[in-house]
Design an enzyme around this catalytic site. Structure first.
Site, PDB file in Angstrom:
ATOM      1  CG  ASP A 144      -1.780   1.212   1.337  1.00 58.08           C
ATOM      2  OD1 ASP A 144      -2.337   1.464   2.428  1.00 58.08           O
ATOM      3  OD2 ASP A 144      -1.895   1.926   0.323  1.00 58.08           O
ATOM      4  CG  ASP A 160      -3.505   4.560  -2.089  1.00 58.65           C
ATOM      5  OD1 ASP A 160      -4.488   4.906  -1.401  1.00 58.65           O
ATOM      6  OD2 ASP A 160      -2.807   3.558  -1.824  1.00 58.65           O
TER       7      ASP A 160
HETATM    8  O1  LIG Z   1      -6.384   5.470   3.890  1.00 56.68           O
HETATM    9  C1  LIG Z   1      -6.243   5.781   2.745  1.00 56.68           C
HETATM   10  C2  LIG Z   1      -6.022   4.718   1.699  1.00 56.68           C
HETATM   11  C3  LIG Z   1      -7.062   3.642   1.859  1.00 56.68           C
HETATM   12  C4  LIG Z   1      -6.775   2.490   0.921  1.00 56.68           C
HETATM   13  C5  LIG Z   1      -5.355   2.013   1.088  1.00 56.68           C
HETATM   14  N1  LIG Z   1      -4.418   3.090   0.897  1.00 56.68           N
HETATM   15  C6  LIG Z   1      -4.606   4.178   1.837  1.00 56.68           C
HETATM   16  N2  LIG Z   1      -6.333   7.021   2.323  1.00 56.68           N
HETATM   17  C7  LIG Z   1      -6.049   7.384   0.953  1.00 56.68           C
HETATM   18  C8  LIG Z   1      -5.080   8.512   0.911  1.00 56.68           C
HETATM   19  C9  LIG Z   1      -5.540   9.637   1.776  1.00 56.68           C
HETATM   20  C10 LIG Z   1      -5.730   9.192   3.191  1.00 56.68           C
HETATM   21  C11 LIG Z   1      -6.693   8.056   3.261  1.00 56.68           C
END
Ligand SMILES: O=C([C@@H]1CCCNC1)N1CCCCC1
Length: 324
Positions: free
Chosen positions: A32, A216
């Site tokens: 991730d 991402d």
């Molecule tokens: O938590 C996340 C993602 C969720 C899916 C997995 N990657 C991280 N965000 C995205 C980027 C901004 C903050 C929130």
């Protein structure tokens, strides 16, 4: 020294899982680039939540060390989350080994993780300032690996409905066409964040304002500003924003236009075939482009990354893109 690991898509390319060996035990984890914790299902996870997951047992690792009193707690933008305790162990990814890597043991995981039995945890590849460990923030696997890498980079080659790969420490030029196009990264918020200079729908003209975006690998879709999303779906006659489906859907028989994101001199094309993301089972299909929820930056997830070869350059704080 470097590493090459296979990234296998779950059904509908919902996420990509890679084998990671921790203290001699191998688990499939979700890499991730939007977060910075390496956490796993473990013997510390309630048995009711372990279900059919592969769990890590620190007691069976001769190299595990507890970080006494250290804790972590993470909440993801999709509403899921997990928390627990921390230790260190030897972590190997595709032949690349990092000793004394912080490994976060889940003592609680949200339902999204419990029911996703193929996913036994996450390996964060964003910048270490996003790591949630208290009282001392920990480094990511990639940050710890940096000094031993020939090139301080990792690359992502994700694919639709077939295995792709992540490489650490080198750029395999056989995996893309032409030259890499680099763009500077602002890592102040901990993300692989950069500027997109405009967009085009189908074979239309490139326009729009420049906007901020993050790369991402842990987000499934391509999440954009509502104005761009509306503009895109205005080109698909049956498109509608469906509450029950959770986003924009359209008739599966429709011809779905490409989307091009202009990144500096590079026109990053996402083909329409990837933008018809999945079938809803009622003759409608779910779009690969959806709203970013107005959080101030776009999230270029797997739908975008499947169409590019991407270099995450930690040494020069930049991203490189090429078609493949
Ligand atoms: O938590 C996340 C993602 C969720 C899916 C997995 N990657 C991280 N965000 C995205 C980027 C901004 C903050 C929130």
């Amino acid at each position: 020294v470097g590493g090459d690991v296979t990234a296998t898509p779950e059904s509908d390319d919902n996420e990509y899982l890679c084998p990671v060996t921790i203290g001699g035990q191998t688990l499939n984890l979700d890499f991730d680039s939007g977060s910075s914790d390496l956490w796993v299902f473990s013997t510390s996870t309630p048995s009711s939540e372990q279900q059919s997951h592969t769990i890590y047992n620190p007691a069976k690792s001769s190299t595990f060390k507890e970080l006494n009193g250290f804790t972590w707690q993470i909440s993801y933008g999709d509403g899921s989350g997990a928390s627990g305790t921390v230790g260190t162990d030897t972590v190997t990814v595709g032949g690349l080994t990092v000793k004394n890597q912080a490994v976060e043991l889940a003592t609680a995981v949200s339902s999204e993780f419990v029911t996703d039995s193929a996913n036994n945890g996450l390996l964060g590849l964003a910048w270490s300032n996003l790591n949630t460990v208290e009282p001392t923030q920990q480094q990511t696997f990639f940050a710890n690996a940096g000094p031993q890498l020939q090139q301080n980079v990792f690359t992502a080659d994700l694919r639709h409905d077939q295995p792709g790969s992540y490489d650490f420490g080198f750029i395999d030029t056989s995996k893309f066409q032409g030259n890499l196009n680099y763009v500077p990264v602002d890592n102040s918020q901990g993300f692989w964040q950069f500027t997109v200079d405009g967009y085009a729908v189908g074979d239309g003209a490139t326009g729009g304002n420049s906007f901020s975006a993050i790369a991402d690998t842990g987000t499934t879709l391509l999440l954009l500003d509502d104005n761009i999303v509306s503009d895109y779906y205005s080109q698909i006659s049956s498109a509608q924003n469906s509450n029950s489906a959770g986003g924009f859907v359209f008739d599966c028989t429709e011809d779905v236009p490409d989307l091009t994101l202009q990144i500096g001199d590079y026109a990053a094309v996402v083909p329409g075939s990837l933008l018809n993301f999945s079938q809803n089972g009622d003759g409608t299909c779910f779009g690969g482009i959806q709203s970013d929820g107005g959080q101030g930056f776009a999230i270029l997830g797997d739908v975008f990354l499947k169409a590019q070869f991407t270099v995450f350059d930690q040494g020069n704080v930049q991203l490189g893109f090429a078609p493949k």
